[in-house]
Design an enzyme around this catalytic site. Structure first.
Site, PDB file in Angstrom:
ATOM      1  N   HIS A 197       0.845  -1.208   0.000  1.00  0.00           N
ATOM      2  CA  HIS A 197       0.000   0.000   0.000  1.00  0.00           C
ATOM      3  C   HIS A 197       0.880   1.257   0.000  1.00  0.00           C
ATOM      4  O   HIS A 197       0.954   1.989   0.993  1.00  0.00           O
ATOM      5  CB  HIS A 197      -0.904  -0.035   1.227  1.00  0.00           C
ATOM      6  CG  HIS A 197      -2.102   0.853   1.153  1.00  0.00           C
ATOM      7  ND1 HIS A 197      -2.055   2.138   0.652  1.00  0.00           N
ATOM      8  CD2 HIS A 197      -3.382   0.636   1.526  1.00  0.00           C
ATOM      9  CE1 HIS A 197      -3.265   2.673   0.741  1.00  0.00           C
ATOM     10  NE2 HIS A 197      -4.086   1.779   1.265  1.00  0.00           N
ATOM     11  N   GLU A 304      -0.307   1.053  -5.716  1.00  0.00           N
ATOM     12  CA  GLU A 304      -0.244  -0.093  -4.818  1.00  0.00           C
ATOM     13  C   GLU A 304      -0.227  -1.417  -5.590  1.00  0.00           C
ATOM     14  O   GLU A 304      -1.275  -1.938  -5.955  1.00  0.00           O
ATOM     15  CB  GLU A 304      -1.440  -0.072  -3.862  1.00  0.00           C
ATOM     16  CG  GLU A 304      -1.692   1.280  -3.216  1.00  0.00           C
ATOM     17  CD  GLU A 304      -3.049   1.364  -2.546  1.00  0.00           C
ATOM     18  OE1 GLU A 304      -3.551   0.315  -2.072  1.00  0.00           O
ATOM     19  OE2 GLU A 304      -3.632   2.467  -2.511  1.00  0.00           O
TER      20      GLU A 304
END
EC number: 5.1.3.15
Length: 330
Positions: A197, A304
């Protein structure tokens, strides 16, 4: 283990060698910092094995971290590179093994063990025959581990599988690589998802364009999970954006983030078939208590890499590995 009292404050280079990367620990052993002789650095919080800083040789920060982020182990970090495992986003409805877990799983809210460091050095760059460390391509790799035995009893009850995670963070002059290996140590299969992330720092989101996603299909979470196709060669961010892309050539498609017409980052993937593009924009940022400053959405972009379009099924003894390499122009 993480809390051992006799852990050295620094792992120094061997006397007599050219300058080498150094690895230091915070006074409370809660974070690890690696620095190259040329000045590049990376800092990892053991809580979540979250990368909370990556700086180039000039000290310029490449990752965005909220000024309200909790770095004391009480909450997942808002910013940097949190690790998502074994479920991405809100867990599925009751009946799935991950349905009782919190959003994004438990890897980002567990305390990892620092397993050690390793360094490497290639030949000096052409044009400098001195062989000095400054001319060589130095790198340092930090390894972290998490297993079922490391989890709290509460989390083990929510997801009762035996597993082992090895997370590696490798720093060199022009890029940062993060890789995760998931091993099934159980006697039964399990399903999982993996995502890195990554919050990239930018100067002005209105000047940013993203390429490498053309012809990709995507799920648009802002538009009720509708399915679309990226028809334009580049993507700009002008409103809340939350899309899960599946690139047409799999992980071989490189994503490039440009700002003001100049390449700022390239993101290469290994075995991670999806790319999530996220920016909360005005209203979403305002509603998140740990997102500060509220105007911070102008200075960040999440690219991500992950394997979240479906579930990865690991049979007993099997392993899954995925990685990203973020490169900056020198």
């Amino acid at each position: 283990m993480v809390g051992r009292g006799n852990k050295p404050s620094a792992l120094a280079a061997t006397p007599g060698l050219a300058p080498q990367p150094t690895v230091t620990f915070s006074s409370d052993n809660s974070r690890v910092t690696a620095e190259l002789p040329t000045g590049e650095s990376v800092e990892i919080l053991l809580y979540g094995a979250t990368v909370i800083s990556w700086k180039d040789s000039k000290g310029d920060e490449k990752l965005w971290v909220s000024s309200a982020a909790k770095l004391d182990g009480t909450k997942a970090v808002r910013g940097g590179i949190p690790l998502v495992f074994p479920v991405f986003g809100p867990p599925p409805a009751s009946g799935h093994p991950t349905s009782s877990l919190p959003q994004h799983g438990f890897a980002r809210t567990s305390v990892w063990e620092f397993l050690g460091k390793s360094t490497s050095e290639s030949n000096p760059t052409s044009g400098d025959a001195s062989g000095s460390a400054n001319a060589a391509d130095l790198s340092v790799k930090l390894d972290f581990g998490l297993s079922a035995a490391s989890l709290t009893a509460e989390v083990r009850e929510l997801w009762p599988y035996k597993f082992n995670l090895i997370y590696s963070v490798t720093l060199n002059r022009e890029n940062l690589t993060t890789s995760l290996v998931v091993t099934n140590d159980d006697d039964k299969p399990f399903e999982s998802q993996v995502l890195l992330h990554t919050y990239l720092r930018v100067n002005d989101i209105s000047s940013v364009s993203i390429s490498g996603l053309a012809s990709s299909t995507y799920i648009d979470k802002v538009a009720n999970a509708s399915v679309g196709t990226q028809t334009a060669d580049t993507l700009s961010i002008a409103s809340e954006t939350d899309r899960v892309y599946t690139t047409p050539n799999g992980a071989s498609d490189v994503v490039t983030v440009s700002e003001g017409g100049k390449t700022r980052y390239t993101v290469a993937r290994d075995n991670l078939l999806n790319v999530v593009v996220w920016n909360p924009w005005t209203e979403k940022a305002a509603g998140m208590g740990d997102f500060e400053p509220k105007e911070g959405y102008k200075n960040m972009l999440c690219i991500e890499p992950g394997s979240v379009g479906t579930w990865q099924t690991l049979e007993p003894g099997d392993a899954f590995e995925g990685a990203q390499t973020i490169t900056i122009p020198l």
